[in-house]
Design an enzyme around this catalytic site. Structure first.
Site, PDB file in Angstrom:
ATOM      1  N   PRO A  90      42.497  50.097  45.183  1.00 36.18           N
ATOM      2  CA  PRO A  90      43.340  50.633  45.618  1.00 36.18           C
ATOM      3  C   PRO A  90      44.221  49.857  47.293  1.00 36.18           C
ATOM      4  CG  PRO A  90      41.426  50.918  46.134  1.00 36.18           C
ATOM      5  CD  PRO A  90      41.211  49.736  44.731  1.00 36.18           C
ATOM      6  N   MET A  91      45.322  49.855  48.081  1.00 37.18           N
ATOM      7  CA  MET A  91      45.385  49.158  49.173  1.00 37.18           C
ATOM      8  C   MET A  91      46.182  49.977  49.759  1.00 37.18           C
ATOM      9  SD  MET A  91      47.137  45.347  46.790  1.00 37.18           S
ATOM     10  CE  MET A  91      47.888  46.302  45.595  1.00 37.18           C
ATOM     11  N   VAL A  92      46.063  50.113  50.572  1.00 39.88           N
ATOM     12  CA  VAL A  92      47.090  50.986  52.167  1.00 39.88           C
ATOM     13  C   VAL A  92      48.019  50.238  51.855  1.00 39.88           C
ATOM     14  CG1 VAL A  92      46.959  50.872  54.506  1.00 39.88           C
ATOM     15  CG2 VAL A  92      44.116  51.982  53.149  1.00 39.88           C
TER      16      VAL A  92
ATOM     17  N   LYS B 202      33.230  52.716  46.373  1.00 36.85           N
ATOM     18  CA  LYS B 202      34.379  50.837  46.058  1.00 36.85           C
ATOM     19  C   LYS B 202      33.448  50.816  47.215  1.00 36.85           C
ATOM     20  CE  LYS B 202      37.433  47.993  45.879  1.00 36.85           C
ATOM     21  NZ  LYS B 202      38.252  47.795  46.925  1.00 36.85           N
TER      22      LYS B 202
ATOM     23  N   CYS C  30      35.740  49.069  52.969  1.00 34.51           N
ATOM     24  CA  CYS C  30      36.884  48.142  54.095  1.00 34.51           C
ATOM     25  C   CYS C  30      35.901  47.279  55.608  1.00 34.51           C
ATOM     26  CB  CYS C  30      37.707  49.282  54.871  1.00 34.51           C
ATOM     27  SG  CYS C  30      38.663  48.757  56.047  1.00 34.51           S
TER      28      CYS C  30
ATOM     29  N   GLN D 264      41.320  57.714  47.239  1.00 28.24           N
ATOM     30  CA  GLN D 264      40.071  57.115  47.690  1.00 28.24           C
ATOM     31  C   GLN D 264      41.064  57.773  48.763  1.00 28.24           C
ATOM     32  OE1 GLN D 264      39.976  53.336  49.147  1.00 28.24           O
ATOM     33  NE2 GLN D 264      38.827  53.138  48.159  1.00 28.24           N
TER      34      GLN D 264
HETATM   35  C1  LIG Z   1      46.962  44.923  51.349  1.00 27.32           C
HETATM   36  C2  LIG Z   1      45.362  45.132  51.111  1.00 27.32           C
HETATM   37  C3  LIG Z   1      45.318  46.722  51.018  1.00 27.32           C
HETATM   38  C4  LIG Z   1      44.082  47.265  51.392  1.00 27.32           C
HETATM   39  N1  LIG Z   1      43.523  48.535  51.030  1.00 27.32           N
HETATM   40  C5  LIG Z   1      42.027  48.890  50.658  1.00 27.32           C
HETATM   41  C6  LIG Z   1      42.156  50.193  50.638  1.00 27.32           C
HETATM   42  O1  LIG Z   1      42.848  51.095  51.438  1.00 27.32           O
HETATM   43  N2  LIG Z   1      40.947  50.365  50.057  1.00 27.32           N
HETATM   44  C7  LIG Z   1      39.889  49.274  49.609  1.00 27.32           C
HETATM   45  O2  LIG Z   1      39.079  50.097  48.430  1.00 27.32           O
HETATM   46  N3  LIG Z   1      40.766  48.210  48.974  1.00 27.32           N
HETATM   47  C8  LIG Z   1      41.798  47.694  49.554  1.00 27.32           C
HETATM   48  N4  LIG Z   1      41.509  46.472  49.547  1.00 27.32           N
HETATM   49  C9  LIG Z   1      41.186  45.585  48.792  1.00 27.32           C
HETATM   50  C10 LIG Z   1      41.712  45.984  47.217  1.00 27.32           C
HETATM   51  O3  LIG Z   1      41.432  47.139  46.746  1.00 27.32           O
HETATM   52  C11 LIG Z   1      40.856  44.312  46.771  1.00 27.32           C
HETATM   53  O4  LIG Z   1      39.065  45.095  46.694  1.00 27.32           O
HETATM   54  C12 LIG Z   1      41.152  43.214  47.173  1.00 27.32           C
HETATM   55  O5  LIG Z   1      42.110  42.938  47.655  1.00 27.32           O
HETATM   56  C13 LIG Z   1      40.135  42.040  46.308  1.00 27.32           C
HETATM   57  O6  LIG Z   1      40.752  42.428  45.268  1.00 27.32           O
HETATM   58  P1  LIG Z   1      41.972  40.666  44.661  1.00 27.32           P
HETATM   59  O7  LIG Z   1      40.770  39.454  44.651  1.00 27.32           O
HETATM   60  O8  LIG Z   1      42.156  41.502  43.223  1.00 27.32           O
HETATM   61  O9  LIG Z   1      42.603  41.614  46.193  1.00 27.32           O
HETATM   62  C14 LIG Z   1      43.389  46.343  49.211  1.00 27.32           C
HETATM   63  C15 LIG Z   1      44.085  44.484  50.399  1.00 27.32           C
HETATM   64  C16 LIG Z   1      45.634  43.994  50.256  1.00 27.32           C
HETATM   65  C17 LIG Z   1      45.075  43.532  50.051  1.00 27.32           C
END
Ligand SMILES: Cc1cc2nc3c(=O)[nH]c(=O)nc-3n(C[C@H](O)[C@H](O)[C@H](O)COP(=O)(O)O)c2cc1C
Length: 154
Positions: A22-24, A147, A108, A79
């Protein structure tokens, strides 16, 4: 219908192995459509604010459309961030027929989560976490996940 969780849920949604976290401000429907087109087998919504989702029509209209969670948008995990089981359940009830699971964001680390008292800032509050998750588990049709961040010590 029996509520699926764990391995049964994993099997039912096709044993996903390419999961887009998930990504905001990124994981909206258009992103999920593209992600699935390029091989994602499970997608999440961005983190949605449970209290606003449950109580504000405008927030809902801005963050959720009839196409979210429709046939082309599955399997889907919605989420939420939350610190109140009543709001969390009310929000989750609005999407339980349009998703395969509801996830609680306990990861978060940002300032806005500290100010709003959600995300990783709840991770030491075990009673509250228990209350949030068990309220969903007892009252929702779909599975519940959370998460979390992994601490140094188990
Ligand atoms: C732009 C952005 C927005 C994110 N928003 C959320 C979110 O809404 N909820 C969440 O649980 N994690 C969020 N994350 C964390 C990601 O879900 C993920 O756990 C984190 O980027 C680590 O994974 P990666 O190493 O593949 O980047 C966000 C990460 C990024 C980069």
């Amino acid at each position: 219908m029996q509520k699926l969780s764990g391995r049964q849920l994993f099997d039912k949604i096709g044993r996903p192995t390419r999961i887009v976290a998930p990504m905001v401000d990124q994981s909206e429907l258009a992103w999920r459509i593209l992600s699935r087109r390029y091989g994602a087998t499970l997608a999440y919504t961005p983190m949605l604010h449970a209290k606003l989702f449950a109580t504000s029509k405008k927030y809902r209209e801005d963050n959720w459309s009839p196409l979210d969670g429709s046939d082309g948008d599955r399997p889907l995990v919605v989420q939420f961030c939350a610190n109140d089981p009543v709001h969390l359940l009310a929000a989750a009830k609005l999407v339980e027929d349009k998703c395969d699971a509801v996830d609680l964001n306990l990861g978060c680390p940002q300032g806005i989560a500290k100010k709003g008292h959600y995300g990783s800032f709840l991770m030491e509050e075990w009673d509250l976490i228990h209350n949030l998750i068990s309220t969903l588990h007892k009252n929702l049709k779909v599975a519940v996940s959370a998460k979390i961040r992994i601490f140094d010590e188990p």
